[in-house]
Each structure stands twice: as C-alpha cells, then as structure tokens.
Design a protein around this motif. Sequence first.
Motif, PDB file in Angstrom:
ATOM      1  N   PHE A 122      26.068 -13.490   8.996  1.00  0.00           N
ATOM      2  CA  PHE A 122      25.541 -12.132   9.938  1.00  0.00           C
ATOM      3  C   PHE A 122      24.822 -11.676  10.223  1.00  0.00           C
ATOM      4  O   PHE A 122      24.006 -10.962  11.434  1.00  0.00           O
ATOM      5  CB  PHE A 122      24.901 -11.303   7.823  1.00  0.00           C
ATOM      6  N   VAL A 123      23.437 -12.889  10.210  1.00  0.00           N
ATOM      7  CA  VAL A 123      21.824 -13.279  10.079  1.00  0.00           C
ATOM      8  C   VAL A 123      22.263 -13.802  11.955  1.00  0.00           C
ATOM      9  O   VAL A 123      21.534 -12.917  12.867  1.00  0.00           O
ATOM     10  CB  VAL A 123      20.888 -14.144  10.267  1.00  0.00           C
ATOM     11  N   LEU A 124      22.513 -14.347  12.574  1.00  0.00           N
ATOM     12  CA  LEU A 124      23.103 -14.668  14.339  1.00  0.00           C
ATOM     13  C   LEU A 124      24.142 -12.767  14.598  1.00  0.00           C
ATOM     14  O   LEU A 124      23.398 -12.926  15.572  1.00  0.00           O
ATOM     15  CB  LEU A 124      23.761 -15.919  14.430  1.00  0.00           C
ATOM     16  N   ILE A 129      22.860 -10.457  13.903  1.00  0.00           N
ATOM     17  CA  ILE A 129      21.485  -9.368  13.247  1.00  0.00           C
ATOM     18  C   ILE A 129      20.684  -9.744  14.513  1.00  0.00           C
ATOM     19  O   ILE A 129      20.610  -8.774  15.874  1.00  0.00           O
ATOM     20  CB  ILE A 129      21.080  -9.642  12.578  1.00  0.00           C
ATOM     21  N   VAL A 130      20.576 -11.019  14.932  1.00  0.00           N
ATOM     22  CA  VAL A 130      19.391 -11.161  15.566  1.00  0.00           C
ATOM     23  C   VAL A 130      20.164 -10.963  17.626  1.00  0.00           C
ATOM     24  O   VAL A 130      19.852 -10.545  18.530  1.00  0.00           O
ATOM     25  CB  VAL A 130      18.859 -12.442  15.785  1.00  0.00           C
ATOM     26  N   THR A 131      21.368 -11.831  17.881  1.00  0.00           N
ATOM     27  CA  THR A 131      22.426 -11.505  18.857  1.00  0.00           C
ATOM     28  C   THR A 131      22.078 -10.627  19.760  1.00  0.00           C
ATOM     29  O   THR A 131      22.485 -10.193  20.852  1.00  0.00           O
ATOM     30  CB  THR A 131      23.470 -12.621  19.100  1.00  0.00           C
ATOM     31  N   LEU A 145      20.362  -7.162  19.545  1.00  0.00           N
ATOM     32  CA  LEU A 145      18.931  -7.538  19.765  1.00  0.00           C
ATOM     33  C   LEU A 145      18.734  -7.176  21.075  1.00  0.00           C
ATOM     34  O   LEU A 145      19.291  -6.423  22.334  1.00  0.00           O
ATOM     35  CB  LEU A 145      17.775  -8.096  19.896  1.00  0.00           C
ATOM     36  N   THR A 146      20.169  -8.636  21.824  1.00  0.00           N
ATOM     37  CA  THR A 146      19.679  -9.137  23.256  1.00  0.00           C
ATOM     38  C   THR A 146      20.570  -7.878  23.901  1.00  0.00           C
ATOM     39  O   THR A 146      20.469  -7.675  25.129  1.00  0.00           O
ATOM     40  CB  THR A 146      20.958 -10.550  23.148  1.00  0.00           C
ATOM     41  N   GLU A 204      21.255  -4.693  23.094  1.00  0.00           N
ATOM     42  CA  GLU A 204      20.682  -3.678  23.081  1.00  0.00           C
ATOM     43  C   GLU A 204      19.475  -3.640  24.898  1.00  0.00           C
ATOM     44  O   GLU A 204      19.788  -2.745  25.321  1.00  0.00           O
ATOM     45  CB  GLU A 204      19.937  -2.994  22.196  1.00  0.00           C
ATOM     46  N   PHE A 205      19.087  -4.526  25.051  1.00  0.00           N
ATOM     47  CA  PHE A 205      17.303  -5.081  25.826  1.00  0.00           C
ATOM     48  C   PHE A 205      18.537  -5.411  27.172  1.00  0.00           C
ATOM     49  O   PHE A 205      17.969  -3.956  27.671  1.00  0.00           O
ATOM     50  CB  PHE A 205      17.073  -5.945  25.518  1.00  0.00           C
ATOM     51  N   SER A 210      20.811  -3.330   7.630  1.00  0.00           N
ATOM     52  CA  SER A 210      19.905  -4.608   7.342  1.00  0.00           C
ATOM     53  C   SER A 210      18.614  -4.351   6.642  1.00  0.00           C
ATOM     54  O   SER A 210      18.633  -5.709   5.453  1.00  0.00           O
ATOM     55  CB  SER A 210      19.070  -3.987   8.674  1.00  0.00           C
ATOM     56  N   TYR A 224      21.429 -19.550  22.604  1.00  0.00           N
ATOM     57  CA  TYR A 224      22.574 -19.815  22.404  1.00  0.00           C
ATOM     58  C   TYR A 224      23.819 -20.950  21.581  1.00  0.00           C
ATOM     59  O   TYR A 224      24.586 -20.921  20.979  1.00  0.00           O
ATOM     60  CB  TYR A 224      23.527 -18.175  23.239  1.00  0.00           C
ATOM     61  N   LEU A 237      21.899 -22.321  18.779  1.00  0.00           N
ATOM     62  CA  LEU A 237      22.144 -21.500  17.909  1.00  0.00           C
ATOM     63  C   LEU A 237      23.638 -21.332  17.095  1.00  0.00           C
ATOM     64  O   LEU A 237      23.481 -21.835  15.946  1.00  0.00           O
ATOM     65  CB  LEU A 237      21.790 -19.758  18.114  1.00  0.00           C
ATOM     66  N   ASP A 272      14.055  -7.986   8.556  1.00  0.00           N
ATOM     67  CA  ASP A 272      15.604  -7.599   8.968  1.00  0.00           C
ATOM     68  C   ASP A 272      15.188  -6.086   9.507  1.00  0.00           C
ATOM     69  O   ASP A 272      15.729  -5.539   9.962  1.00  0.00           O
ATOM     70  CB  ASP A 272      16.274  -7.670   8.326  1.00  0.00           C
ATOM     71  N   GLY A 273      14.890  -5.397   8.479  1.00  0.00           N
ATOM     72  CA  GLY A 273      14.743  -3.446   7.882  1.00  0.00           C
ATOM     73  C   GLY A 273      13.510  -2.933   9.309  1.00  0.00           C
ATOM     74  O   GLY A 273      13.762  -2.252  10.086  1.00  0.00           O
ATOM     75  N   VAL A 321      14.754  -3.739  13.090  1.00  0.00           N
ATOM     76  CA  VAL A 321      15.602  -2.647  13.383  1.00  0.00           C
ATOM     77  C   VAL A 321      14.075  -1.377  13.783  1.00  0.00           C
ATOM     78  O   VAL A 321      15.244  -0.556  15.166  1.00  0.00           O
ATOM     79  CB  VAL A 321      16.759  -2.140  11.673  1.00  0.00           C
ATOM     80  N   TYR A 337      12.988   3.431  30.446  1.00  0.00           N
ATOM     81  CA  TYR A 337      13.684   2.604  29.677  1.00  0.00           C
ATOM     82  C   TYR A 337      14.574   1.821  30.368  1.00  0.00           C
ATOM     83  O   TYR A 337      13.654   0.526  31.136  1.00  0.00           O
ATOM     84  CB  TYR A 337      14.759   2.880  28.343  1.00  0.00           C
ATOM     85  N   PHE A 370      12.431  -1.199  31.077  1.00  0.00           N
ATOM     86  CA  PHE A 370      12.752  -3.146  30.736  1.00  0.00           C
ATOM     87  C   PHE A 370      13.048  -3.489  32.221  1.00  0.00           C
ATOM     88  O   PHE A 370      12.963  -5.167  31.990  1.00  0.00           O
ATOM     89  CB  PHE A 370      14.029  -2.758  29.769  1.00  0.00           C
ATOM     90  N   LEU A 417      12.345 -11.678  23.029  1.00  0.00           N
ATOM     91  CA  LEU A 417      14.128 -11.813  22.757  1.00  0.00           C
ATOM     92  C   LEU A 417      14.394 -13.089  21.947  1.00  0.00           C
ATOM     93  O   LEU A 417      14.587 -12.870  20.636  1.00  0.00           O
ATOM     94  CB  LEU A 417      14.997 -11.401  23.817  1.00  0.00           C
ATOM     95  N   ILE A 452      14.454 -14.086  17.819  1.00  0.00           N
ATOM     96  CA  ILE A 452      16.225 -14.391  17.945  1.00  0.00           C
ATOM     97  C   ILE A 452      15.806 -16.031  16.952  1.00  0.00           C
ATOM     98  O   ILE A 452      15.676 -16.023  16.203  1.00  0.00           O
ATOM     99  CB  ILE A 452      16.275 -14.917  18.671  1.00  0.00           C
TER     100      ILE A 452
END
Lengths: 436, 337
Positions: free
Chosen positions: A62-64, A66-68, A70-71, A73-74, A107, A412, A415, B53-54, B57, B74, B78, B89, B93
Amino acid sequence: MDVLMLSRLQFAMATMFHFIFVPLTLGLSVMIAIMETYYVRTGKEVYLRMTKFWGKLFVINFVLGIVTGLTLEFQFGTNWSRYSIYVGDIFGSLLAIEATVAFFMESTFIAAWIFGWKKLSAKMHCACIWIVAIASNISAIWIILANGWMQNPVGYVIRNGRAELDDFAAVLSNPFGWSQFLHNGFGAFVVAGFFLMGVSAYHLLRKNEVEFFTKSFKMGIICAFIFSIAVAVQGHGHAQEVAHKQPAKLAAMEALWDSTDSAPMYLLAMPDEEKEKNAVELFGIPGGLSFLAFNSFDAPVKGLKEWPKEDRPPVLVTFLSFRLMVGLGSLFPLLCIWAWTKRKNLVENRLLLRVMLYAIPLPYIAIWAGWAVAEVGRQPWIVYGIMKTSDAVSPIVTSQVAFSFIGLTLLYTMLGACEIFLLTKFARKGPEPTKA
Amino acid sequence: MLETIWFLLWGVLWAVYFMLDGYDLGLGSVMPFLAKSEKDKKTIYNSMGPFWDGNEVWLVTAGGVTFAAFPKAYAVMFSGLYTALMLLLMALILRGVAFEFRGLVESDWSRKFWDGAMVVGSALPGLLLGVAFANIFQGIPINAEGVFQGGLLTLLNPYGLAGGVLFVLLFAIHGCLWLAVRTTGDLNARAGNLAAAIWPFLVAVYAAFLALTGLYTKLLSNYLTNPILLLILLIPIFAIVMVRTYISTQKWWLAWTCSAALIFSTTMFGIIGLFPALLPSSINPAFSITIHNAASSQLTLKIMLTVALTMVPLVIAYQFWMHKIFATKITDEDIGY
C-alpha cells in the motif's frame, strides 16, 4: 531525445510502476476486510491471523501505491502543462475530487487500522479496513473517470481557447469511463485472487499451516474465478465500445490495414508498420472481427489505412499488448476451474500448487498489457479527437526532464527491488505462530 | 466572486498542508539531534507514524485544487518549478517508504539507510517548499505565454533562500513540539530544549524575512491600501511569542497549537498580499498569472465549491478524531518494548 519523448517515457514508467501496487490494493483490501469481518463475527483466531498476515503484505504494498501516486498528480503540471491548461477545467476537477472524497479517507483510515489494534474496538477496527477498501475503490472510480474522459471526451464545450465543463452529469456518467473502471476493477480482483492463491501455494507445498493456507487459497479461487469470468465478459463489451468510439484503436488492436466488410480475425498475425500490412496472417476466422466488434459477421470494419500515418496509434505495441491481455485473460478462468476441482485436497496436488505459485505475476502482466492497449492505442491523441499528445507537452528544457527521468528511474528501481525483497521475505515467513 | 473564494480556499489548503505535514517533516529533519538510542528513534517514528500519510494528502489536495480551480496557475507553476518539484517528490517518496520499510528489516545498515532517507527526505521538502513559496511571493520570470525563463538557480536568490531557511526552522520547532506532546521523560525534555534553542534563530530569520519581503516583493501593497489588514500580522507575532511562553511552562499542546497558528497565519499573510495574483511575473506585471486569467469556468468553480464545502469539513472531522485517539503519550508497549 526531446522533451516530448522523455516526458512520455517518464509518464509511462511512473504509471506502470504505480500500477504494480494499485490493483493488489483494490482487491486485497476487500479480501482482508472479509477476513476480519469473519473474525469479528465468529471470534475464530485463524481469521485474525489471516487478517494480520495478509494485512502485513497489504501494507508493504500500500505504501508504495500511495507515494508513487504523488508523482502522477504532479506530472500533469510539470510535464504536460499545455494539456493542463487546455483541459484542467474538467480533468483537474476530477483529480481534486478524488483527493477530497477518497484519498483522504484511505490514507487516514489505513493508519487507524495499522496502529489501532489496541486502541480501537474490534468492530471499529474492522470498520477501518472496510473504509480503506471502499475508499480505494472509489478513488479508482474518479481516476478512471478522468482517464475515461481522455478516451471519450463528453460534457464539454470548446470556449475561451480551452475545453470547459458543460455538463458535469455527462462526465460522471461517461459510459466509456465506467466500462474502463469495471474492466480495471475486475482485473484488480483477479490480481488479488492469484496473489492469495500463489502465496498460499508456496506454504501448502511445504505443508506449512495447512488449515490457514487452505482457507486463504479457497478465498483466492473464489475471488479470481468470479472476476476472471467477469473481466472477460465485460471486456468483450468494452471492446465493442472501443470499436464504436475509437475505430483506429480497434484497427491497431487487430492489425487490420484495409477497411473491409466481414473482417476476419487472425489467431496468429504479425503487423509490419513499414509496409502497412501483416508479415504473417494465419488461422483467419472469416468475419470474426466484424462479429466480435459489431455482432454481425458482415459488418464493415475500418482499417488503419483510413487514417493518415501520423494519426494512427503505434500498431505493433497495441496489437501485441492486446493479444497478451486476451491470451492471459482466457487462461485465468481455466486455471481457476482446475484449482476449484482440486480444492478438497490441495496439499496433494503439487503440480497445481507449483503452477499457482508461478502464476502470481501473470495477472499483473495482463493488467499492464491492458493499460498499454488503452493508452498506446489512444495515440497520437492525448484527449481523443481533441488534443494531440505532441501539443500537450510543457515548454521546458530537455535536460530537466532527462534529470527527472533518470532520477525517478533509479529511485523506482531501488524501491521496486526493496518491495520485492520485503514482500517475498514476509510472504515466505508465513503467519505469526498462534499464541500459546 | 467565486474566483476570490477559491483564491482564499487555495491559500487555506496550502496553509493547512504546511501546518500539518510541517510537524512530521520538521521532526524527521531534527531526528539526529534528538535520538540517542534505537528506542528513541522508534519513539520518534511512532509519534509520526499514524499521521504523516493523512497529512500529506493535504499536499495532494492543495495541488489538485490548484489544478481544478486555476489550471493555468497549476500548469505554469508546476512546469516552471520543475526541478524543485521533482526533488520534492523524490524526497517525499523516500521518506514515506522509510516509515514502512525501516522497521521491517533487522539490520544496522538498512536502518541507517532509511534513517538517512528520513532525515534528508524530511529536511529537503521544507527547504524546497520555502524556496518555492518565497519565489511565488516575489514573482518568477514568466513571459507573456506563461513560459518560465530561468532554471533551478533562478529560484535560489536571496529572498528564495530566506524563505527556505524560514520554513525549515518553522517546521523544526513544530516537529520538536509534536514530539514533546507525545513523549515524557528524557526525550520530552530534549525536544523541549531543542525547540527553545531554535526559537531565537526563528525570531531572527522571521524578522529578516519580513524586512526582505518589504524589499523584494509587492506583498505589502495590499496591506498598505487596506491598513486594517495589517492586523492579520498580529496573529503570527502573538503566536511566535506564545510558542516561547508555553515552551517555558511546558504546556506542549498549547505550544504546538501556537506553532501551528504561526505557520498557518504566516502562509495566509503571504497569500493575502499576493491577491489577486497567484504567480506574479517578475518580467512584466501584465504577464502575471492571476485569478482573472487562470480561473476555471464558473460551472467548475461552483461544483468544486460544493464538493469542498461538504467533504473538507468531513475530512477535518475524521482527522481530528484520528489525532484525538492516537496522539497520546507513547508508551513502551506502543513501540514494542
């Protein structure tokens, strides 16, 4: 390489990597929620141990995810700024809604679940994993509706030099998006089912914790069987939508070069993009493609030559990925049926167990191939029929993208290696021994 | 009108993100100064474990809302801050994974590796976010087409760097106070002492940053047109004093709350000064990205507002519940001793 190519590679890499973790999360969360519900209902310790063992593997995965995430969305802003400006009015809002409606929930409640064994009542704790499971799947709905809009844009008008939202209900009820969501979701449950069976098979081969892993294996069979049938049936319907909405993608999926009535389907073919024909075409079923796509053996199907070369998707990748997905997808129900017939005496059926152990990666490969068909097959469009990928890329310097591409790839890879090492380690270790 | 509401909400979301993730980023970055033993480290990880984590977000939401409400802002922000964001990032990570993976392998080198990832991965985001926001306050070289005319080094100007240092210090104190909230004994004392030791530096950098803001940015012009707004500045000034007072009286929750208010109000002070720009152009004010040329359609803004007004209070409610249940003093049992 230029910014466009590097950005595409980086996006593909980041998405594929993210997409290792998400499908297992979607399916396994529900399976664990069911295990814990059994525990709360019956009080039997085996279900508690199952929840904890599979839960541990779930959390590592799960944790991976979540963090991946982020990439991803950016990246729309960093690498696809012209896209973001052009369609942000619609696409951006779907992503933002995903974060507020679903991502916050998963989360927050996953943490409550991980840390709450002693602080929460059994029922509350069980409710947390259900919330995680439901929120993860809701999250997938929003993300795939966003992707579905890129595949089949609806509910917009071109105004002020960009695509603006015109009909939110149309975006939300986009049949193409929902069909993609179901296809993905069903596929994710197949991944989870095979994961349960495969890891259980490892221990059953060693006659370790037979009761525990037989129960887990059976849950895996049921999950994988139901959803491997569902994904195949639903996939057929989805392919028909593609035939209607994205005829160039369909032509690439089947490597059909010339428009024909009663298009055949070749069981074996090898497209040659240079010569605009197939180097090999064997075992044709007359009218097969026409029938599969339009329910009629003599329906006309458009061939790739209908489109100028620059408007065609890469044929070879789309074609091979589609074959790979369909081939594996046909294998899964058969494997499940085989497992079902042997369910009463799993430990003695070593061949089955060995096959299931090595079958763990197969649904992953299928689901990756499926993504490749959807995304590569949509090219050269980033938003089908509205915006080309080449017009979407950010006006930035190549060296920046080269730096981030190399950096992310190294990160990556590292990881991914850790993840495989840890999952294998804890999967092999098996559940914690029963407390005396 | 909708644009203005969204501008404020946009600012609030970033401010809440800094206020929440600030404490776990800050604590991660000062961990080497606080942890003397493996047990200390486990306590520190555990103090952030249920929350990071929360908290993160809020970043996803702040980014998502920038995308949805002001797509052009945006896109320009960005892509303009490309390298800084990619570094951010990668740092986030690495540290996110460190939370989970550190405890799973019982070997010294593995723990050292993930501890290193935690420290660097926590300090770097504070620095980068500070540099990025200071540059947003100051304006970056964007041309008429919204294309950024610079590189990573453009961002590392005196004001940008001052913003970076300010954020690192704000987060560091915030993190120390969080650990103080969650611990007793030695670790609690060390966390309180470190917060007290950082405090004078924070005050100095804060004062310098305000002075530089007058020098390098146009943020103050909104305040000079409406002097009543200057009252807002009383909040961070009051908060920064109260942080020190509550450290002395060892009222950790109150000290942490004041530190949260400090981060929140400092961000909002900048955001209000920025209005109506989201990203000023340092080449020509006419090229600035503002709420007028970057906003989404009225329909999108309306729908998003409905979603935000229903969902965000719910999020706040369950995250509050989460903090209430889990942000207690850590016991030996919690960390497996």
